[in-house]
Design an enzyme around this catalytic site. Structure first.
Site, PDB file in Angstrom:
ATOM      1  CE  LYS A  29      -3.936  -0.007   2.141  1.00  0.00           C
ATOM      2  NZ  LYS A  29      -4.000  -1.055   3.159  1.00  0.00           N
TER       3      LYS A  29
ATOM      4  NE  ARG B  31      -6.181   3.616   4.378  1.00  0.00           N
ATOM      5  CZ  ARG B  31      -7.416   3.292   3.930  1.00  0.00           C
ATOM      6  NH1 ARG B  31      -7.734   2.038   3.744  1.00  0.00           N
ATOM      7  NH2 ARG B  31      -8.292   4.242   3.680  1.00  0.00           N
TER       8      ARG B  31
ATOM      9  N   GLY C  54      -7.813  -8.093   4.545  1.00  0.00           N
ATOM     10  CA  GLY C  54      -8.636  -8.214   5.750  1.00  0.00           C
ATOM     11  C   GLY C  54      -7.935  -8.824   6.940  1.00  0.00           C
TER      12      GLY C  54
ATOM     13  CG  MET D 180      -2.324  -7.547   9.519  1.00  0.00           C
ATOM     14  SD  MET D 180      -0.636  -7.107   9.155  1.00  0.00           S
ATOM     15  CE  MET D 180      -0.790  -6.579   7.471  1.00  0.00           C
TER      16      MET D 180
ATOM     17  NE  ARG E 247      -5.746  -4.682  -4.106  1.00  0.00           N
ATOM     18  CZ  ARG E 247      -6.316  -5.083  -2.988  1.00  0.00           C
ATOM     19  NH1 ARG E 247      -5.593  -5.285  -1.896  1.00  0.00           N
ATOM     20  NH2 ARG E 247      -7.628  -5.271  -2.926  1.00  0.00           N
TER      21      ARG E 247
ATOM     22  CG  HIS F  73      -4.682 -46.017  -9.363  1.00  0.00           C
ATOM     23  ND1 HIS F  73      -5.887 -46.176  -9.996  1.00  0.00           N
ATOM     24  CD2 HIS F  73      -3.766 -46.600 -10.159  1.00  0.00           C
ATOM     25  CE1 HIS F  73      -5.712 -46.855 -11.122  1.00  0.00           C
ATOM     26  NE2 HIS F  73      -4.417 -47.123 -11.240  1.00  0.00           N
TER      27      HIS F  73
ATOM     28  NE  ARG G  68       1.531 -43.768 -17.268  1.00  0.00           N
ATOM     29  CZ  ARG G  68       0.829 -42.776 -17.805  1.00  0.00           C
ATOM     30  NH1 ARG G  68      -0.061 -43.021 -18.758  1.00  0.00           N
ATOM     31  NH2 ARG G  68       0.997 -41.540 -17.400  1.00  0.00           N
TER      32      ARG G  68
ATOM     33  NE  ARG H 179       6.383 -47.535 -18.451  1.00  0.00           N
ATOM     34  CZ  ARG H 179       5.857 -46.908 -17.394  1.00  0.00           C
ATOM     35  NH1 ARG H 179       6.574 -46.043 -16.719  1.00  0.00           N
ATOM     36  NH2 ARG H 179       4.614 -47.139 -17.040  1.00  0.00           N
TER      37      ARG H 179
ATOM     38  CD  GLU I 169      11.513 -46.456 -14.133  1.00  0.00           C
ATOM     39  OE1 GLU I 169      10.483 -45.924 -13.716  1.00  0.00           O
ATOM     40  OE2 GLU I 169      11.522 -47.358 -15.001  1.00  0.00           O
TER      41      GLU I 169
ATOM     42  CB  SER J 233      12.504 -41.023 -20.683  1.00  0.00           C
ATOM     43  OG  SER J 233      11.358 -40.337 -20.206  1.00  0.00           O
TER      44      SER J 233
ATOM     45  N   GLY K 122      12.196 -40.999 -15.187  1.00  0.00           N
ATOM     46  CA  GLY K 122      10.924 -41.370 -14.570  1.00  0.00           C
ATOM     47  C   GLY K 122      10.942 -40.792 -13.169  1.00  0.00           C
ATOM     48  CB  THR K 123      10.742 -37.312 -11.944  1.00  0.00           C
ATOM     49  OG1 THR K 123       9.526 -36.972 -12.609  1.00  0.00           O
ATOM     50  CG2 THR K 123      11.925 -36.823 -12.740  1.00  0.00           C
ATOM     51  CG  ASN K 124       5.700 -40.233 -11.375  1.00  0.00           C
ATOM     52  OD1 ASN K 124       5.939 -39.029 -11.346  1.00  0.00           O
ATOM     53  ND2 ASN K 124       4.663 -40.739 -12.000  1.00  0.00           N
ATOM     54  CG  ASP K 125       8.824 -45.675 -10.346  1.00  0.00           C
ATOM     55  OD1 ASP K 125       7.786 -45.258  -9.795  1.00  0.00           O
ATOM     56  OD2 ASP K 125       8.867 -46.717 -11.009  1.00  0.00           O
TER      57      ASP K 125
ATOM     58  CB  CYS L  86       7.969 -39.518 -19.221  1.00  0.00           C
ATOM     59  SG  CYS L  86       8.725 -40.976 -18.497  1.00  0.00           S
TER      60      CYS L  86
ATOM     61  CE1 TYR M 155      10.550 -36.478 -23.502  1.00  0.00           C
ATOM     62  CE2 TYR M 155      12.605 -36.525 -24.749  1.00  0.00           C
ATOM     63  CZ  TYR M 155      11.632 -37.174 -24.001  1.00  0.00           C
ATOM     64  OH  TYR M 155      11.739 -38.512 -23.770  1.00  0.00           O
TER      65      TYR M 155
END
Lengths: 895, 895
Positions: free
Chosen positions: B24, B94, B103, B105, B346, B462, B569, B625, B753, B772, B774-777, B839, B859
């Site tokens: 402000k 203020r 809201g 403060m 703002r 899942h 998959r 895969r 992975e 590639s 496999g960043t999940n695993d 991926c 990619y």
């Protein structure tokens, strides 16, 4: 580059040329150079074997010429002629790889005989029976090895001859009959192969050389190579040697000898011989060999008595060979007409006890250095020395065989569940716990039992790992037994049924299971062993600690030389009869208050446990790992147990089932465990901190024992968890010490068992006093490999060389190892005072210990019974590393 | 260093000083500098707030002096005196933090009034009613904010007054009544707090400043900060500004305006105002605001009509602010006696649609660069644009709310199992699949359904992951519903029961579930969106591919701009009605022959699947895969299903149960899956290779579509598995292409992975064409964290900042990220042609994409519906990286 020499006369070779000449060829060459009586001969190199295969089973050009030249040289030395009509030269043709592959490849003896040369040797010796017998043996061996006729075919013809004559022994056949046999053999060969038995000795020779090369790829040899990690490209050498005969009369003999006793290590020639015999007769086992040294307890005249001069000569050979090879040798010899000939020398196989004694005595004799003495014993054999064994003279009835998961020997009454084991054992009974598989719930039963026997599971199954940790005899995966829980009995091989309470005996070193009670002999740790381990300790840099959860474990660990405890798994303390109910109450609590109440009841037990360990270790460091496994491991599994627990706790079975269900995890290995428990339920660890510090203070106050507790936080992801938990520990320490009016040091460290923690070691290190690599879990996560499930494919992975070893047995140096190494380096850089060690199963594996030495770790921690192995492996690692450093390494500037 | 300035007059500050002056204060300063009509004032810095807390809630020395000086400057500008008896100065006090905390403060208006100054302003304005109303408002606000008296206390007194007078509106109270109210308020304050209401305006001011500082640590503010990751140490500034009044008559007003339409983005001033009102009246919501622009559809006269000159001035302000801030602004203004004053500016909040349009139009207007246009839109908001929404005018009856797992809106008939979903859907019905949780077996039912609703599970369950992959509307963890499988119905909130076949509507963007069928509106991708995405593509370096298992997915991916498929998959292809039986036959086979037979039946399906994908991608790369999950995922779980299968296959249920038992794994995530299946059962992958190459050849021959198949091997440990599998692929390729008489290129790559594969990237890279991640695993293994189980503690881990974000949503840069980065570098160094991509779920997460850009990946691949988000995030990453590079970095030599 000059063309490689294809053929070496014995006098041209040496022991160092083992890779090129094979073990046998190199040994003969070396003995020739030493001036020992070796029948002249030569060796065709392993490189020629490779060429032979590359050329599609043809000999490389020039080979025939080289062999003829070598043979000529042998002829001159022997004053004989190969295929000659007067004094014909007979030779043996033998295989010989870099390493001994006993019985895997083929040998042809007496080569050079035909209808003409046989007459010559008969003329020469005046012994037609010997001559035709020698000829018959040759045709039989050649027909089998070179021409591919089954051995049994010849045996049949031989039996037929004896049947016709009404006799039983080969030796009863006379010269004519033997001569007729030769003809029959040849006829049969022609009939079966369509080929004539070659009369030309040179044809015989070349065919035999080819056959030896080809025996490198027979099925037996290939299997043996796979089992023993021998590369195909090593190939075999072929040694052609002039024949000497131990079967030309009573002044002849053949035998084998060890330069020291291979069972005890005693420094005295030891072996057996057969008078008037050819080598193969010893193998055939028809005649009983006689001792070399005078020995009234054995049948037959000793060589010492029968041929004292030759015996004396053998003693001189022993000294010469040992002082030359700096090792105990295993030799083959033949005595022809009173003259000693040596046919082979190689390093002698020996028992663990012998290995230690030989090493110590050879060093004391000045034959070898202490360093070489240490290097001469394979650490893993020490295991044999540390456990009791069954009396070898006891009669035994085997009822099954499984995997030898944890060495030792024990007898006891069969029980089928842990509670029963505890009950009987507390009444003074010796029991054997028999189960399909074990789980964490069985720990107390395992501790109470003399041995554990499981029907399923592999070398890294729960039963195997825990039993090794306890140093308890264990056989797993014994598929010969089939358990019926209902009738409390199991059926073993031959259909024998053993019911609860009956005695069996289990040998964890061999994997055998026997009916009834067998007498055992305790392990004897001789003075040689103690001397040997003292020497080892003087070389090693790594500290050796033990993984121990109970005071008994700690006591054994100290006895075996552990200098501290590297891992106490506190969860094993919660399975006791009086403790589990509180633990379960804690887990089933639905408020923090109730949880704290249950923990309060556990605290005195924990404190007692820690006092016991601290007392036992009397000032040596004790690392205590805070609770690690997921909580569902403590809950009952079967319907009965659930109902009992519900009754005890006064809640409904549904409540227990639903709580168990809620705690169930798809991948418990990657689940809610380790310090994650403390992030969500801080009160669990708080109880443990308190128990640790109170135990230390109590012990100091009451028994004046100094303790420096080392608290270890498991399953840390990074610095953040330490920053949350360490202040809790410090607060508790201050509170407890304040209460006791004491001050004491303590350390706080972390397991490094997740890849992330290893990667972030530099950030974690300044916040802790020590790292301990949990290489079991680190292997599971780095390799994405569940130890419990890997059995389905890991054997293939090892067999196909995807992994060089089972990564749960020997650390995966390339993957897990590289993380450990870089973590240790960065951790120490970030915190100069950081101590780093390892407490996974790998801590007791010699190959892994060598790696940990090289990675700069401060200590390894292993099961109490593996402490001596670890001490020796650590010493060997240090010696080898020092030698590598001393050697000038080829740098780029020298190229 | 000079002492930091504690107080800034508006004309001394600027927009850049946001951290010191708060949003402000900085906005007011900037507008002042621009010459806009801002009532004079000053700001006490956030640094003073921190000092205030450090000094135990005391003002730092010198502050009072500085404030007096600043106030004096304001007095001069206003020609008024604070606390003066003539032309007294009134001020607002203020709060203002760096970022807007709406809201959270406190604020005090009209400060400076007391019994004496109120007379002065009444004299000055000649409006006693206004004067006393202003006084009343001040006492009430001050009493509440500074003296801590509950708001309701004042409301009660006010209501009582109105009740006595028999009136309803505050505005009906006359001047005397208001004056009496002031007295009553003060009395009540004295009664409740024991303190007098301060008459001295300076006491009022200092107390108010202290109260604003303290409001930084009220409960609301602390909670808000925690939720929005705002550090405590930022502190709040205090702005003191001379009051202007919008409630002094009909030539006065107060209002808020956006410089563009925040819903559509249209470039036209948009907002509301209230004539003759003070700001708080707008918030109170008693009176209906009127539009700023002429708008016959809305009630009340517009500002454009009522005060055309002021309206024009506002339009000039709009242009000035936008050209200055280069952004759409949200402003507050007051008109006092016809004169416009600006009280705040703002950045304006806007819808996704507006954000895109504003960005494109501002760039086209030359206000901002295309780069800034791209940076101005938060990628994650694009999601709103890509999915259908419910018509906002439709009546709706909510029956539950869960987590908005996958955006979109859909209605359909309720079904409770996958088979039923497939059956009804194939008859043309729209269905919603409702389950407690889903598993791999439900995939086909999910694909057939319009939406998925689950009672349990989180954002990475899942159902959530698969639905996002399919771009299918999904709500998970809806604990308001309780499913009864027995009666095929569920109970929702308010006890309403929905049985199978009834209609519900699911909003995956909000998480709401409604009864019945709601009309939807399709997503409209306007021309602005297309232009915007084209611009984004022109900046990005990363390629964007999609994860797609079905031709329909591939079609959507292409529509959204994916340039290839980064992950197919294949296992999802085995769950079809006609396929699963063959798959199960394959798994239950006990010989290689039987297994091959079953695979032979699957091959035509696989080939069709691949042809469909290849056709859809028409030359763009398609990465396939090979089979990844453990085989037990394909076996039936329930007793009924097992019996049906046993019947179908003509084997015993025991056989199925025992095989399932044998395949059961303790930690399936770390089990027998990925290429481990191919090491033990090579025939499974062999079938897949064949299907891939046959599909490519068929398509080329019949439809002349060129395909470059890319085959990806999952769960590789190191080079060795590639060296075993790649030759099998090459052999199959040769065989199939030979059969078709064709030649085509194909690539072979590997998932990275497992930590070990990442560590050994340099050795793997030369053997493959692409990596590639496999960043999940990889996240599961590096962090030792099961995605399925982490729900029990991961929320705590994120809340306690052990992890900065949920590592399954945003990549763990320090741990997983550092492995990916070093693997990519070493992989590319070892193989210059290596292509590297990712991926995992992270491929669609903007923060992760920024990291992948920086790590040098080629990619990212994500769910089709996240492709536009990924394209934008990739463009932003490239622009930011380029800017960072362009900036001179402070090097050590410059220190």
């Amino acid at each position: 580059m000059a063309k490689r020499k294809m053929v070496y006369l014995f006098e041209e070779g040496s022991a160092e040329m083992r890779n090129l000449l094979g073990g046998k060829g190199a040994g003969l060459a070396e003995m020739t150079r030493l001036g020992l009586p070796v029948p002249p001969g030569f060796t065709i190199t392993t490189a020629v074997c490779n060429s032979y295969y590359k050329l599609n089973k043809n000999f490389p050009s020039g080979l025939r010429q080289r062999v003829r030249e070598a043979l000529h040289s042998v002829e001159e030395k022997m004053q004989r002629k190969f295929g000659g009509t007067e004094r014909p030269l007979l030779v043996s043709v033998r295989s010989g790889a870099r390493v001994s592959m006993p019985g895997m490849m083929d040998t042809v003896l007496n080569l050079g005989l035909n209808d003409s040369t046989v007459s010559s040797i008969i003329n020469e010796t005046g012994d037609p029976r010997w001559g035709f017998d020698t000829y018959r043996r040759f045709v039989q061996m050649y027909g089998n090895v070179v021409m591919g006729v089954e051995h049994s075919v010849f045996e049949e013809i031989l039996s037929e001859s004896k049947r016709v004559r009404g006799i039983k022994l080969d030796t009863e056949l006379n010269e004519e009959e033997l001569s007729v046999l030769v003809g029959r053999y040849k006829e049969k060969i022609r009939e079966l192969t369509g080929r004539e038995f070659p009369e030309d000795p040179f044809d015989q020779l070349w065919n035999a050389i080819g056959a030896v090369f080809e025996s490198w790829n027979n099925r037996r040899a290939i299997t043996y190579r796979q089992l023993n990690n021998i590369p195909e490209e090593w190939g075999t050498a072929v040694t052609v040697q002039s024949m000497v005969f131990g079967n030309m009369g009573e002044d002849c003999a053949t035998g084998v000898a060890f330069t020291r006793n291979p069972a005890t290590g005693e420094n005295r020639l030891y072996g057996e011989y057969l008078p008037n015999a050819q080598g193969e007769d010893v193998v055939a086992g028809i005649r009983t060999p006689q001792p070399i040294n005078r020995d009234p307890s054995k049948p037959g005249l000793s060589l010492e008595e029968k041929m004292p001069d030759t015996h004396s000569e053998l003693l001189r050979v022993k000294d010469l060979l040992e002082s030359h090879y700096k090792d105990m040798q295993d030799i083959e010899f033949t005595i022809q007409k009173g003259k000693l000939f040596l046919l082979q020398t190689r390093s002698g196989k020996r028992t663990a006890q012998a290995a230690v004694r030989v090493a110590v005595e050879m060093a004391n004799e000045g034959l070898i250095s202490r360093e070489d003495a240490i290097l001469s014993v394979d650490p893993s054999v020490l295991d044999q020395l540390l456990h009791p064994v069954f009396d070898e003279n006891a009669e035994r009835r085997p009822i099954g065989r499984g995997l030898p998961a944890s060495p030792g020997a024990a007898s006891g009454r069969v029980v089928f569940d842990a509670a029963e084991a505890v009950k009987l054992a507390s009444g003074g009974e010796k029991v054997i716990l028999v189960r399909n598989e074990t789980s964490a719930e069985d720990i107390h039963g395992m501790a109470a039992a003399q041995a554990i026997l499981t029907a399923t599971g592999g070398m890294t199954s729960h039963a195997a790992v825990v039993a090794r940790g306890m140093g308890k005899c264990c056989v797993v995966g014994c598929s010969d037994i089939s358990i019926s829980q209902g009738s409390k009995s199991f059926t073993a091989s031959d259909g024998v049924v053993i019911t609860e309470g009956e005695y069996i005996s289990v040998d964890g070193t061999s994997g055998n299971v026997y009916l009834g009670q067998l007498p055992t002999k305790a392990a004897e740790l001789t003075g040689f062993f103690e001397t040997f381990m003292e020497w080892a300790d003087s070389f090693k840099r790594l500290g050796i600690r033990a993984n121990a959860d109970l005071p008994e474990d700690a006591r054994i660990a100290r006895k075996f030389g552990a200098k501290g405890i590297g891992l106490t798994r506190t969860e094993h303390m919660f399975f006791g009869e009086h403790r589990l109910p509180h633990m379960r109450r804690m887990i089933l609590a639905n408020t923090t208050e109730k949880r704290k109440e249950a923990l309060e009841s556990l605290l005195p037990y924990q404190r007692e446990d820690f006092m016991g360990l601290f007392r036992e270790m009397n000032g040596y460091p004790v690392i205590i790992r805070l609770l690690d496994p997921p909580l569902h491991e403590f809950l009952p599994k079967g319907r009965d147990e659930v109902e009992r627990l519900a009754h005890e706790m006064g809640i409904s079975t549904e409540e227990i089932v639903s709580r168990t269900e809620a705690l169930r995890e798809l991948n418990p290995m990657l689940g809610h465990r380790g310090c994650r428990l403390a992030i969500t339920y801080p009160e669990v660890y708080e109880m443990q901190y308190r128990a640790i510090f109170e135990a230390a203070c109590e012990l100091k106050r009451k028994e004046n024992i100094d303790v420096v507790p080392e608290i270890m936080i498991p399953l840390v992801e990074g610095r953040e968890e330490i920053d949350i938990l360490r202040p809790q520990i410090d607060r508790t320490a201050e509170e407890v010490m304040g209460r006791y009016g004491m001050k004491m040091n303590y350390l706080v460290g972390t397991m490094i068992e997740l890849p992330r923690a290893a990667i972030l070691s530099d950030s974690i290190a300044p916040a802790v006093d020590f790292f301990s690599y949990g290489t079991n879990d680190l292997t599971q996560t780095v390799l994405g490999l569940s130890r419990d499930d890997a059995g389905r494919f890991l054997p293939e992975y090892v067999q196909m060389k995807i992994f060089p070893f089972d990564p749960f047995m020997t650390i995966d140096v390339k993957g897990v190892g590289s993380l450990v190494r870089s973590s240790a380096i960065r951790g120490k850089k970030a915190n100069g005072k950081l101590e780093v060690g390892i407490c996974g199963e790998h801590g007791g594996d010699p190959k892994s210990i060598e790696f940990f030495h090289s990675a700069g770790l401060d200590y390894v921690s292993c099961s109490p019974y593996r402490v001596p192995i670890a001490r020796l492996a650590a010493a060997q690692a240090a010696i080898r590393a020092a030698r590598t450093e001393r050697k000038p390494r080829p740098g780029k500037d020298q190229d």
